[in-house]
Design an enzyme around this catalytic site. Sequence first.
Site, PDB file in Angstrom:
ATOM      1  N   TYR A  83      -0.151   5.002   0.767  1.00  0.00           N
ATOM      2  CA  TYR A  83      -0.387   6.087   1.716  1.00  0.00           C
ATOM      3  C   TYR A  83      -0.515   5.569   3.153  1.00  0.00           C
ATOM      4  O   TYR A  83      -1.400   4.793   3.475  1.00  0.00           O
ATOM      5  CB  TYR A  83      -1.633   6.864   1.314  1.00  0.00           C
ATOM      6  CG  TYR A  83      -1.495   7.479  -0.064  1.00  0.00           C
ATOM      7  CD1 TYR A  83      -0.546   8.462  -0.302  1.00  0.00           C
ATOM      8  CD2 TYR A  83      -2.285   7.057  -1.126  1.00  0.00           C
ATOM      9  CE1 TYR A  83      -0.395   9.025  -1.565  1.00  0.00           C
ATOM     10  CE2 TYR A  83      -2.142   7.614  -2.390  1.00  0.00           C
ATOM     11  CZ  TYR A  83      -1.194   8.598  -2.598  1.00  0.00           C
ATOM     12  OH  TYR A  83      -1.036   9.135  -3.857  1.00  0.00           O
ATOM     13  N   ARG A 120      -7.511  12.927   6.623  1.00  0.00           N
ATOM     14  CA  ARG A 120      -7.271  11.513   6.337  1.00  0.00           C
ATOM     15  C   ARG A 120      -8.516  10.655   6.607  1.00  0.00           C
ATOM     16  O   ARG A 120      -8.873   9.798   5.789  1.00  0.00           O
ATOM     17  CB  ARG A 120      -6.106  11.012   7.178  1.00  0.00           C
ATOM     18  CG  ARG A 120      -5.790   9.522   7.028  1.00  0.00           C
ATOM     19  CD  ARG A 120      -5.422   9.155   5.613  1.00  0.00           C
ATOM     20  NE  ARG A 120      -4.901   7.786   5.527  1.00  0.00           N
ATOM     21  CZ  ARG A 120      -4.732   7.122   4.399  1.00  0.00           C
ATOM     22  NH1 ARG A 120      -5.052   7.686   3.238  1.00  0.00           N
ATOM     23  NH2 ARG A 120      -4.240   5.896   4.391  1.00  0.00           N
ATOM     24  N   ASN A 165      -4.961   3.174  -3.674  1.00  0.00           N
ATOM     25  CA  ASN A 165      -6.136   3.960  -4.055  1.00  0.00           C
ATOM     26  C   ASN A 165      -5.767   5.170  -4.908  1.00  0.00           C
ATOM     27  O   ASN A 165      -6.622   5.741  -5.590  1.00  0.00           O
ATOM     28  CB  ASN A 165      -6.863   4.471  -2.808  1.00  0.00           C
ATOM     29  CG  ASN A 165      -7.754   3.430  -2.166  1.00  0.00           C
ATOM     30  OD1 ASN A 165      -8.148   2.454  -2.790  1.00  0.00           O
ATOM     31  ND2 ASN A 165      -8.089   3.643  -0.899  1.00  0.00           N
ATOM     32  N   ASP A 198       0.862  -1.172   0.000  1.00  0.00           N
ATOM     33  CA  ASP A 198       0.000   0.000   0.000  1.00  0.00           C
ATOM     34  C   ASP A 198       0.905   1.230   0.000  1.00  0.00           C
ATOM     35  O   ASP A 198       2.057   1.160   0.463  1.00  0.00           O
ATOM     36  CB  ASP A 198      -0.894  -0.026   1.240  1.00  0.00           C
ATOM     37  CG  ASP A 198      -1.637   1.269   1.450  1.00  0.00           C
ATOM     38  OD1 ASP A 198      -2.397   1.652   0.554  1.00  0.00           O
ATOM     39  OD2 ASP A 198      -1.428   1.907   2.506  1.00  0.00           O
TER      40      ASP A 198
END
Length: 236
Positions: free
Chosen positions: A17, A46, A127, A15
Amino acid sequence: MAESDLRGIRACVFDAYGTLFDVNSAVTVQRPRLGEHADSVSASWRSKQLEYTWLRSLMGRHADFWQVTQEALAFALERHGLDKGAEASDLEDSLMQAYLQLSAYPEVPATLQTLNQRGYRLAILSNGTPAMLEAAVNNAGLAASFESVLSVEAVGIYKPDRRVYQLAVEHLEVAREQILFMSSNAWDVAGAASFGFRVVWINRFSQPRERLPGTPVAQLTELDSLPDLLPESASH
């Protein structure tokens, strides 16, 4: 965890972030302008960013991560009364640009180098949009570390939808059980483990586990211990 627990791993997929890149670093560069609200704005930004990805996926109303990130920031700034005045628009623009230049966590470059030297195939599954990921990877000087940088935009839905994790299987052309997935996000860990990846949770902030299906094979506080879990060379 014994080394034999991760025999057969061919690829390490990360991933982006919160795992490789510090999402709070966008606010850090604007801390003088945000003052006492800086940490709270970062947390609100966030949490709302992630919430919007899940809600848009459930609603069937996909928008890319750049738009979602901007909308989440607008919410956070308004929540803290920072959306008014002559400088409000410039502050928002500056924070969004800072998101393209997030700092990598200090241990990331050396960890990736070690895994590369051992023959593991490395990829990002995120994402983020392709443009956002390219900017972050290049800014951190990590472009040469990864074979692939994969974005959810290829399927038009966000994690933890199974179609996102399937992207790594199809692109790398390896079985799901031959992929070790790393994320700092407990919900992402659950999603990836439920899909069939073997997963290491990079629990940077000592968060409690989520009460969701899918269990990691190990938990670390930073990525620098990851090579110790893996065999000295990748399976081929």
